[in-house]
Design a protein around this motif. Structure first.
Motif, short mmCIF file in Angstrom:
data_model
loop_
_atom_site.label_atom_id
_atom_site.label_comp_id
_atom_site.label_asym_id
_atom_site.label_seq_id
_atom_site.Cartn_x
_atom_site.Cartn_y
_atom_site.Cartn_z
N LEU A 131 -3.51 -9.08 -8.94
CA LEU A 131 -3.14 -8.40 -7.70
C LEU A 131 -2.85 -9.40 -6.57
O LEU A 131 -1.90 -9.22 -5.81
CB LEU A 131 -4.27 -7.45 -7.26
N GLU B 196 2.03 6.30 -15.53
CA GLU B 196 1.96 7.39 -14.54
C GLU B 196 2.91 8.52 -14.94
O GLU B 196 2.55 9.70 -14.86
CB GLU B 196 2.38 6.88 -13.16
N TYR C 259 -6.38 4.10 -7.82
CA TYR C 259 -5.66 2.86 -7.55
C TYR C 259 -4.70 3.07 -6.39
O TYR C 259 -4.40 4.20 -6.01
CB TYR C 259 -4.90 2.41 -8.80
N SER C 260 -4.20 1.95 -5.87
CA SER C 260 -3.26 2.01 -4.75
C SER C 260 -1.85 1.63 -5.16
O SER C 260 -0.90 1.96 -4.48
CB SER C 260 -3.70 1.08 -3.61
N CYS C 261 -1.70 0.86 -6.24
CA CYS C 261 -0.34 0.51 -6.68
C CYS C 261 -0.32 0.48 -8.22
O CYS C 261 -1.36 0.35 -8.86
CB CYS C 261 0.15 -0.79 -6.07
N SER C 262 0.87 0.61 -8.79
CA SER C 262 1.00 0.73 -10.24
C SER C 262 0.38 -0.45 -10.96
O SER C 262 -0.15 -0.31 -12.07
CB SER C 262 2.47 0.84 -10.63
N MET C 263 0.44 -1.62 -10.34
CA MET C 263 -0.16 -2.81 -10.95
C MET C 263 -1.66 -2.62 -11.16
O MET C 263 -2.21 -2.99 -12.19
CB MET C 263 0.11 -4.01 -10.03
N GLU C 264 -2.31 -2.02 -10.17
CA GLU C 264 -3.75 -1.77 -10.27
C GLU C 264 -4.03 -0.83 -11.44
O GLU C 264 -5.03 -0.99 -12.16
CB GLU C 264 -4.23 -1.12 -8.97
N GLY D 210 2.68 0.26 -15.75
CA GLY D 210 1.88 1.18 -14.93
C GLY D 210 2.70 2.40 -14.53
O GLY D 210 2.21 3.54 -14.59
N ARG D 211 3.95 2.17 -14.15
CA ARG D 211 4.80 3.30 -13.73
C ARG D 211 5.10 4.22 -14.90
O ARG D 211 5.12 5.44 -14.75
CB ARG D 211 6.09 2.77 -13.10
N LEU E 13 4.12 -5.81 -16.24
CA LEU E 13 2.86 -5.04 -16.15
C LEU E 13 3.02 -3.86 -15.21
O LEU E 13 2.54 -2.76 -15.49
CB LEU E 13 1.75 -5.94 -15.60
N CYS E 14 3.68 -4.09 -14.10
CA CYS E 14 3.86 -3.05 -13.10
C CYS E 14 4.73 -1.92 -13.67
O CYS E 14 4.44 -0.74 -13.46
CB CYS E 14 4.49 -3.65 -11.85
N PRO F 84 0.85 -1.19 0.00
CA PRO F 84 0.00 0.00 0.00
C PRO F 84 0.88 1.24 0.00
O PRO F 84 1.78 1.37 0.81
CB PRO F 84 -0.77 -0.11 1.33
#
Lengths: 145, 145
Positions: B31, B110, A13-18, B106-107, B102-103, A2
């Motif tokens: 997740l 962002e 979302y709470s994390c980049s994966m989400e 996401g980064r 995937l993560c 988190p």
């Protein structure tokens, strides 16, 4: 894990994966990107034929979201009737190696557990031909300019 | 791409990618696997704390499916009260590089579009403490033997 609730392009979302899952996850988006991987572009109807169980409304919505998040391009040719084609953007193309790895996982899973043939999916409900609908919409937009 | 409708472990699909998505796709399964990646095991309640918006019922269902498909292990310790722990299997661990990619996506997303803080999610509805429920269930199963 988190690390604070945050928002990016309307997704919370709470994390980049989400976030990744919101952009390219779910039942349909990976399939749409996958089917666009080795063609320059596809029309709506051609895309839909690759996913026999998706509804027209759902496909339209998923395409809009992928376009809005910069994963696919949507090109409208002002012909009569108008033609609309979808293709991967550079960002969309960056995802393909991940999808290839996912696909390999699926094949290994099949090899491990065995596969049997299944019946064809139930026929789609009667709807207007997708391209006609899409194109009628575009024609109306063009006429309104 | 269409290569015949088939079935593997109760999932119907037309291409391996669709099967992969049925096994490890969706909103929650990636997740769950992700949060299990760098710990030996987690209890139900600890897992749930990492996903503040999942309901207890949904988490239970997703864990059962992942277990049934061989992606996670579920170990019941016959203590009083019983303890239940979830961990990745070797197959589950094979997925982690895909999730890492995937993560990273996401980064990058962002970084491209910018992030703003969001409010904490709405508080969960009042439910019994997850471990208590899980453990009561297991206790009943053990007593029935």
């Amino acid at each position: 894990m988190p690390c604070g609730r945050r928002r990016c392009r309307g997704k919370e979302y709470s994390c980049s994966m989400e976030l990744s899952l919101a952009v390219i996850g779910g039942k349909w988006k990976p399939l749409i990107l996958w089917h666009l991987r080795d063609v320059p572009t596809l029309r709506f109807s051609a895309l839909r034929r690759t996913m026999p169980t998706i509804t027209q409304k759902m496909l339209t919505q998923q395409l809009r979201e992928l376009e809005s998040d910069g994963m696919i391009s949507r090109t409208v040719f002002a012909e009569v009737p108008p033609r609309v084609e979808y293709g991967l953007t550079d960002s969309g193309r960056d995802i393909i190696p991940i999808l290839e790895a996912l696909c390999r996982f699926g094949r290994q899973f099949e090899a491990r557990f065995g596969v049997e043939p299944a019946e064809a999916p139930a026929p789609r409900p009667v709807e207007p031909a997708p391209d006609e609908l899409e194109e009628a919409l575009v024609a109306r937009q063009l006429a309104a300019r």
